[in-house]
Design an enzyme around this catalytic site. Structure first.
Site, PDB file in Angstrom:
ATOM      1  N   ASP A  55       0.848  -1.196   0.000  1.00  0.00           N
ATOM      2  CA  ASP A  55       0.000   0.000   0.000  1.00  0.00           C
ATOM      3  C   ASP A  55       0.884   1.247   0.000  1.00  0.00           C
ATOM      4  O   ASP A  55       1.995   1.243   0.548  1.00  0.00           O
ATOM      5  CB  ASP A  55      -0.926   0.016   1.228  1.00  0.00           C
ATOM      6  CG  ASP A  55      -2.201   0.827   0.975  1.00  0.00           C
ATOM      7  OD1 ASP A  55      -3.280   0.220   0.876  1.00  0.00           O
ATOM      8  OD2 ASP A  55      -2.103   2.069   0.853  1.00  0.00           O
TER       9      ASP A  55
ATOM     10  N   ASP B 143       4.464   2.562  -3.920  1.00  0.00           N
ATOM     11  CA  ASP B 143       3.629   3.361  -4.827  1.00  0.00           C
ATOM     12  C   ASP B 143       3.571   2.616  -6.157  1.00  0.00           C
ATOM     13  O   ASP B 143       4.568   2.552  -6.880  1.00  0.00           O
ATOM     14  CB  ASP B 143       4.263   4.752  -4.999  1.00  0.00           C
ATOM     15  CG  ASP B 143       3.453   5.625  -5.948  1.00  0.00           C
ATOM     16  OD1 ASP B 143       2.442   5.139  -6.522  1.00  0.00           O
ATOM     17  OD2 ASP B 143       3.838   6.792  -6.124  1.00  0.00           O
ATOM     18  N   ILE B 144       2.417   2.061  -6.474  1.00  0.00           N
ATOM     19  CA  ILE B 144       2.331   1.212  -7.673  1.00  0.00           C
ATOM     20  C   ILE B 144       2.467   2.004  -8.979  1.00  0.00           C
ATOM     21  O   ILE B 144       2.606   1.400 -10.036  1.00  0.00           O
ATOM     22  CB  ILE B 144       1.034   0.359  -7.704  1.00  0.00           C
ATOM     23  CG1 ILE B 144      -0.225   1.242  -7.751  1.00  0.00           C
ATOM     24  CG2 ILE B 144       1.010  -0.632  -6.561  1.00  0.00           C
ATOM     25  CD1 ILE B 144      -1.469   0.489  -8.166  1.00  0.00           C
TER      26      ILE B 144
ATOM     27  N   ASN C  39      -5.612  -4.567  -6.680  1.00  0.00           N
ATOM     28  CA  ASN C  39      -6.792  -3.957  -6.052  1.00  0.00           C
ATOM     29  C   ASN C  39      -6.668  -2.447  -5.888  1.00  0.00           C
ATOM     30  O   ASN C  39      -7.674  -1.738  -5.941  1.00  0.00           O
ATOM     31  CB  ASN C  39      -7.013  -4.624  -4.683  1.00  0.00           C
ATOM     32  CG  ASN C  39      -7.961  -3.828  -3.821  1.00  0.00           C
ATOM     33  OD1 ASN C  39      -9.179  -3.888  -3.980  1.00  0.00           O
ATOM     34  ND2 ASN C  39      -7.416  -3.031  -2.889  1.00  0.00           N
TER      35      ASN C  39
ATOM     36  N   TYR D 178     -12.254   7.612 -14.414  1.00  0.00           N
ATOM     37  CA  TYR D 178     -12.351   6.347 -13.670  1.00  0.00           C
ATOM     38  C   TYR D 178     -12.936   5.249 -14.559  1.00  0.00           C
ATOM     39  O   TYR D 178     -12.398   4.135 -14.630  1.00  0.00           O
ATOM     40  CB  TYR D 178     -13.215   6.579 -12.431  1.00  0.00           C
ATOM     41  CG  TYR D 178     -13.326   5.389 -11.510  1.00  0.00           C
ATOM     42  CD1 TYR D 178     -12.246   4.978 -10.729  1.00  0.00           C
ATOM     43  CD2 TYR D 178     -14.517   4.679 -11.410  1.00  0.00           C
ATOM     44  CE1 TYR D 178     -12.355   3.888  -9.884  1.00  0.00           C
ATOM     45  CE2 TYR D 178     -14.639   3.591 -10.563  1.00  0.00           C
ATOM     46  CZ  TYR D 178     -13.555   3.198  -9.796  1.00  0.00           C
ATOM     47  OH  TYR D 178     -13.654   2.125  -8.959  1.00  0.00           O
TER      48      TYR D 178
ATOM     49  N   LYS E 282     -11.041   1.824 -15.785  1.00  0.00           N
ATOM     50  CA  LYS E 282     -11.536   0.503 -15.364  1.00  0.00           C
ATOM     51  C   LYS E 282     -11.970  -0.342 -16.558  1.00  0.00           C
ATOM     52  O   LYS E 282     -11.943  -1.574 -16.484  1.00  0.00           O
ATOM     53  CB  LYS E 282     -12.683   0.671 -14.357  1.00  0.00           C
ATOM     54  CG  LYS E 282     -12.229   1.244 -13.010  1.00  0.00           C
ATOM     55  CD  LYS E 282     -11.252   0.303 -12.319  1.00  0.00           C
ATOM     56  CE  LYS E 282     -10.875   0.768 -10.923  1.00  0.00           C
ATOM     57  NZ  LYS E 282      -9.983  -0.185 -10.236  1.00  0.00           N
TER      58      LYS E 282
END
Ligand SMILES: NC(=O)c1ccc[n+]([C@@H]2O[C@H](COP(=O)([O-])OP(=O)(O)OC[C@H]3O[C@@H](n4cnc5c(N)ncnc54)[C@H](O)[C@@H]3O)[C@@H](O)[C@H]2O)c1
Length: 250
Positions: free
Chosen positions: A38, A64-65, A91, A155, A159
């Site tokens: 996370d 940090d992805i 996720n 968003y 997605k």
């Protein structure tokens, strides 16, 4: 039912709270070792501690992805501590809602960087380990909003990109014993949503549009993810499972 997850290692991004946290707890309850990643390292550590206190095995990494180096370091640390990664749950996700003409370019970029590029970075870091062991499960979080939500152009687009990414990657990895699927939740009642200033109004409007008549709980999503990670789901790949209470439209 035994989902065959004992001795498996599941890495979950955005596991410090919300759906990610409950997914981590659910994998741990199934006997898997869990790696929690996370941006909020303290939150991930707290969930890992919760799992260990209940007798499970968990490690946590601040990461940090959106940053490939950060992802690669976190994955290296997980491999060093737990030896393998069998399940990757992409996720972590964010929204920065505004109608298009009011949307800041920086917010657009951030949503794409976390939701789309973050998934790309995590898959690139983890897949070589899965490929080497000829077994893996990748589960990407999409959203019902791919069917449209006013104020969510960024968003929704990010997605829906996750769905296309999932389909193509599933074809690339099908012969390597790796399945790649997406889960698209509807309105799920997390602590973040409960603390929203218009929570009561939001809930009323949402419930009126959900055919089953109630909001989703994070456990509804976690159980779907765990099933897709199981042995029983070996013949399911490239698909998106809608956990939306029957709601598809906006
Ligand atoms: N809650 C819902 O109703 C709902 C509906 C549809 C889809 N989803 C999707 O499900 C996923 C989880 O949603 P949630 O509501 O539990 O979210 P949340 O906001 O409660 O938690 C998201 C977590 O991701 C972490 N995170 C954010 N940016 C990050 C980054 N750059 N690197 C690493 N970690 C980062 C946050 O610190 C946080 O702990 C998201 O992908 C979301 O888009 C949620």
């Amino acid at each position: 039912m035994d989902f065959g997850l004992k001795n498996r290692v599941a890495l979950i991004t955005g596991a410090g709270k919300g759906i990610g946290r409950v997914t981590a707890l659910t994998f741990a309850a199934e006997g898997a070792a869990v790696a929690l990643i996370d941006l909020d390292g303290a939150a991930a550590q707290a969930v890992a501690q919760e799992i260990r206190a209940a007798g499970g095995c968990a490690v946590a990494q601040q990461c940090d992805i959106t940053n490939a180096d950060s992802v690669n370091s976190a994955v290296d640390a997980v491999i060093a501590e737990l030896g393998r990664i069998d399940v990757l749950v992409n996720n972590a996700g964010i929204s920065r809602d505004a109608t298009l003409l009011k949307m800041q370019e920086s917010d657009w970029d951030l949503v794409m960087d976390v939701n789309m590029k973050g998934t790309f970075h995590c898959c690139r870091a983890v897949l070589p380990h899965m490929k080497a062991q000829k077994w893996g499960r990748v589960i990407n979080l999409s959203s019902r909003s791919i069917f449209g939500n006013p104020g969510q152009t960024s968003y929704s687009a990010s997605k829906l990109a996750v769905v296309g990414f999932t389909r193509s990657l599933s074809l690339e990895q099908a012969r390597n014993g790796i399945t790649v699927n997406a889960v698209a939740p509807g309105f799920v009642e997390t602590e973040g949503i409960r603390s929203h200033k218009s929570y009561a109004q939001l809930k009323e409007v949402a419930v009126s549009k959900i055919p089953v008549g109630f909001l989703g709980d994070p456990t509804d999503i976690a159980s779907t993810v765990v099933f897709l990670a199981s042995e029983q789901a070996r013949y399911i790949t490239g698909t998106t499972v809608f956990a939306t209470g029957g709601r598809f439209s906006s």
